[in-house]
Design a protein around this motif. Structure first.
Motif, PDB file in Angstrom:
ATOM      1  N   LEU A  73       0.823  -1.203   0.000  1.00 49.03           N
ATOM      2  CA  LEU A  73       0.000   0.000   0.000  1.00 49.03           C
ATOM      3  C   LEU A  73       0.861   1.258   0.000  1.00 49.03           C
ATOM      4  CD1 LEU A  73      -2.804  -1.131   2.471  1.00 49.03           C
ATOM      5  CD2 LEU A  73      -3.115  -0.521   0.057  1.00 49.03           C
ATOM      6  N   GLU A  74       1.931   1.249   0.777  1.00 54.48           N
ATOM      7  CA  GLU A  74       2.834   2.401   0.789  1.00 54.48           C
ATOM      8  C   GLU A  74       3.462   2.609  -0.590  1.00 54.48           C
ATOM      9  OE1 GLU A  74       5.567   1.545   3.886  1.00 54.48           O
ATOM     10  OE2 GLU A  74       4.110   1.852   5.499  1.00 54.48           O
ATOM     11  N   ARG A  75       3.866   1.516  -1.209  1.00 53.80           N
ATOM     12  CA  ARG A  75       4.490   1.622  -2.536  1.00 53.80           C
ATOM     13  C   ARG A  75       3.469   2.111  -3.561  1.00 53.80           C
ATOM     14  NH1 ARG A  75       7.117   3.212  -5.820  1.00 53.80           N
ATOM     15  NH2 ARG A  75       8.323   2.147  -7.417  1.00 53.80           N
ATOM     16  N   LEU A  76       2.257   1.631  -3.469  1.00 52.23           N
ATOM     17  CA  LEU A  76       1.215   1.999  -4.419  1.00 52.23           C
ATOM     18  C   LEU A  76       0.840   3.470  -4.281  1.00 52.23           C
ATOM     19  CD1 LEU A  76      -0.335   0.371  -6.550  1.00 52.23           C
ATOM     20  CD2 LEU A  76      -2.166   0.067  -4.883  1.00 52.23           C
ATOM     21  N   GLY A  77       1.001   4.015  -3.082  1.00 49.61           N
ATOM     22  CA  GLY A  77       0.672   5.414  -2.861  1.00 49.61           C
ATOM     23  C   GLY A  77       1.788   6.369  -3.200  1.00 49.61           C
ATOM     24  N   THR A 131      -8.332  -1.977   5.443  1.00 56.28           N
ATOM     25  CA  THR A 131      -9.316  -1.413   6.359  1.00 56.28           C
ATOM     26  C   THR A 131      -8.649  -0.681   7.518  1.00 56.28           C
ATOM     27  OG1 THR A 131     -10.907  -3.161   5.812  1.00 56.28           O
ATOM     28  CG2 THR A 131     -11.238  -1.988   7.894  1.00 56.28           C
ATOM     29  N   THR A 132      -7.579  -1.247   8.050  1.00 59.75           N
ATOM     30  CA  THR A 132      -6.896  -0.619   9.182  1.00 59.75           C
ATOM     31  C   THR A 132      -6.326   0.743   8.810  1.00 59.75           C
ATOM     32  OG1 THR A 132      -6.392  -2.742  10.208  1.00 59.75           O
ATOM     33  CG2 THR A 132      -5.024  -0.872  10.840  1.00 59.75           C
ATOM     34  N   LEU A 133      -5.728   0.860   7.631  1.00 60.31           N
ATOM     35  CA  LEU A 133      -5.199   2.154   7.209  1.00 60.31           C
ATOM     36  C   LEU A 133      -6.329   3.163   6.984  1.00 60.31           C
ATOM     37  CD1 LEU A 133      -2.148   1.565   4.855  1.00 60.31           C
ATOM     38  CD2 LEU A 133      -2.222   2.003   7.292  1.00 60.31           C
ATOM     39  N   LEU A 134      -7.470   2.699   6.486  1.00 61.56           N
ATOM     40  CA  LEU A 134      -8.619   3.597   6.359  1.00 61.56           C
ATOM     41  C   LEU A 134      -9.062   4.094   7.736  1.00 61.56           C
ATOM     42  CD1 LEU A 134     -10.891   1.862   3.685  1.00 61.56           C
ATOM     43  CD2 LEU A 134      -9.641   4.008   3.428  1.00 61.56           C
ATOM     44  N   GLU A 135      -9.082   3.198   8.716  1.00 60.16           N
ATOM     45  CA  GLU A 135      -9.471   3.588  10.069  1.00 60.16           C
ATOM     46  C   GLU A 135      -8.487   4.578  10.673  1.00 60.16           C
ATOM     47  OE1 GLU A 135     -11.755  -0.627  11.177  1.00 60.16           O
ATOM     48  OE2 GLU A 135      -9.708  -0.249  11.866  1.00 60.16           O
ATOM     49  N   ARG A 137      -2.754  10.087   3.483  1.00 62.26           N
ATOM     50  CA  ARG A 137      -2.050  10.313   2.226  1.00 62.26           C
ATOM     51  C   ARG A 137      -2.006   9.050   1.377  1.00 62.26           C
ATOM     52  NH1 ARG A 137       2.394   9.039  -0.087  1.00 62.26           N
ATOM     53  NH2 ARG A 137       3.157   7.883   1.726  1.00 62.26           N
ATOM     54  N   ILE A 138      -1.727   7.922   2.030  1.00 63.95           N
ATOM     55  CA  ILE A 138      -1.634   6.654   1.304  1.00 63.95           C
ATOM     56  C   ILE A 138      -2.988   6.228   0.761  1.00 63.95           C
ATOM     57  CG2 ILE A 138      -1.191   4.178   1.570  1.00 63.95           C
ATOM     58  CD1 ILE A 138       0.976   4.929   3.624  1.00 63.95           C
ATOM     59  N   MET A 139      -4.031   6.358   1.581  1.00 67.33           N
ATOM     60  CA  MET A 139      -5.317   5.767   1.233  1.00 67.33           C
ATOM     61  C   MET A 139      -6.213   6.675   0.394  1.00 67.33           C
ATOM     62  SD  MET A 139      -4.917   2.809   2.352  1.00 67.33           S
ATOM     63  CE  MET A 139      -6.563   2.161   2.022  1.00 67.33           C
ATOM     64  N   ARG A 140      -5.893   7.963   0.310  1.00 67.23           N
ATOM     65  CA  ARG A 140      -6.761   8.880  -0.435  1.00 67.23           C
ATOM     66  C   ARG A 140      -7.006   8.422  -1.865  1.00 67.23           C
ATOM     67  NH1 ARG A 140      -4.190  13.118   0.850  1.00 67.23           N
ATOM     68  NH2 ARG A 140      -5.386  13.470   2.749  1.00 67.23           N
ATOM     69  N   PRO A 141      -5.998   7.967  -2.613  1.00 64.17           N
ATOM     70  CA  PRO A 141      -6.264   7.540  -3.995  1.00 64.17           C
ATOM     71  C   PRO A 141      -6.604   6.056  -4.135  1.00 64.17           C
ATOM     72  CG  PRO A 141      -3.913   7.579  -3.643  1.00 64.17           C
ATOM     73  CD  PRO A 141      -4.538   8.013  -2.348  1.00 64.17           C
ATOM     74  N   MET A 142      -6.669   5.309  -3.028  1.00 61.73           N
ATOM     75  CA  MET A 142      -6.846   3.860  -3.134  1.00 61.73           C
ATOM     76  C   MET A 142      -8.295   3.480  -3.435  1.00 61.73           C
ATOM     77  SD  MET A 142      -3.947   2.502  -2.864  1.00 61.73           S
ATOM     78  CE  MET A 142      -2.403   3.361  -2.565  1.00 61.73           C
TER      79      MET A 142
END
Length: 340
Positions: A62-66, A82-86, A97-102
């Protein structure tokens, strides 16, 4: 003439595949092998180049994808997603920052949690793991997050940082049986996990697999986030005589929506080819593809499907469902779960 030559050299070549890239877990993992299957069977028909980039696990993926100039696709554990979204919802700026475009393209298969202990260890139940030195894999592994979540659900406390070792899985297995500085080696992988399937019969003298049986009071809480599974003796005949109860972790195929929308036609073609080539993936890819149905069930709070891919997958599934077949069931319909 010089200007024309320069323009010709700088112009994209007709028919050149668009680079996408896909990040997955360690090289021998089911995720990395599934990513390789997508590269072999799906990417060519979509006219994209799907290079596989391996990582230490779901968090690292996820970090790499972001990151900028990163792969557009990834395969990750749903609980890590889910945990990063939480965390983002609670104000964690880095998680946000990571999850905004996911976005989720589609849920894939479920993977099993393996708990490897010494053959002579006084560890028999999940409750016995409290206080044990547990290797959860290198930084970025989703296993660490899963174990921490399970400890919170089962014991109302996190996995103590002092007891969570971060060694590569193979190295931790060596230390488990040699200097005994590790009590449990935990890792998540799709059955059959190559690391265990390759072991010789003599391995039984040194290690065994612990069944997953959480405390009764915690079973309902755990079932809300994970599902039960079975580690089959047929998958590991050199280690097991009987099947073992296990925990299953859902896996997602995800995308960086910002990067994917830069090439919308290719994104649509990828989803279309994924649907069309699912029978081939199930016939010639990793055994976990047999579980994939390309359904789009409701996701948890804050999680969304990638719009372009979702529309194409739904259309492809509807076409397959309505396709006539003299034999009563086409390979496509069977792969998508419309018939047996």
């Amino acid at each position: 003439m010089l200007v024309a030559a320069a323009m010709a050299l700088g112009a994209p070549q007709a028919g050149a595949a668009t680079p996408f890239g896909i990040a997955a877990g360690p090289a021998r993992s089911a995720d990395a092998r599934a990513a390789g299957d997508l590269s072999r069977f799906v990417a060519p028909g979509a006219d994209i180049r799907l290079d596989v980039e391996t990582t230490s696990g779901s968090l690292a993926t996820l970090e790499r994808l972001g990151a900028s100039a990163a792969p557009k696709l990834g395969i990750v554990q749903a609980d890590a997603y889910t945990t990063l979204l939480e965390r983002a919802d609670r104000g964690d700026a880095e998680a946000a920052r990571i999850m905004r475009p996911m976005r989720v393209i589609v849920p894939l298969y479920r993977q099993e949690l393996y708990l490897v202990v010494r053959a002579d260890a006084p560890l028999n139940t999940f409750a016995d793991l409290r206080g044990a030195r547990i290797n959860v894999g290198p930084p970025g592994s989703g296993t660490a997050l899963t174990l921490d979540t399970l400890f919170r659900l089962a014991f109302d406390e996190p996995l103590a940082a002092s007891n969570a070792l971060q060694l590569p899985t193979e190295g931790a297995l060596v230390r488990l049986v040699t200097d005994r500085s590790v009590d449990v080696v935990a890792f998540i992988d799709g059955q059959p996990a190559q690391l265990l399937a390759d072991m010789k019969p003599a391995s039984r003298r040194f290690i065994r697999l612990l069944p997953f049986d959480p405390p009764p009071a915690a079973r309902e809480r755990i079932s809300q986030r994970y599902t039960r599974a079975t580690i089959r003796a047929a998958s590991y005949p050199n280690l097991l005589d009987d099947d073992l109860p296990a925990l299953a972790v859902q896996t997602y195929l995800v995308a960086n929506d910002i990067e994917l929308r830069r090439t919308p036609a290719e994104a649509v073609r990828f989803a279309r080819e994924l649907c069309r080539e699912l029978p081939q993936l199930q016939a010639a890819g990793h055994p976990k593809w047999a579980e994939v149905r390309l359904a789009l069930p409701e996701l948890g709070p804050g999680a969304f499907y990638q719009e372009l891919a979702a529309r194409e997958l739904q259309a492809c599934a509807e076409d397959a469902a309505s396709a006539p077949s003299a034999a009563g069931c086409t390979p496509q319909q069977r792969a998508l779960g419309f018939c047996k």
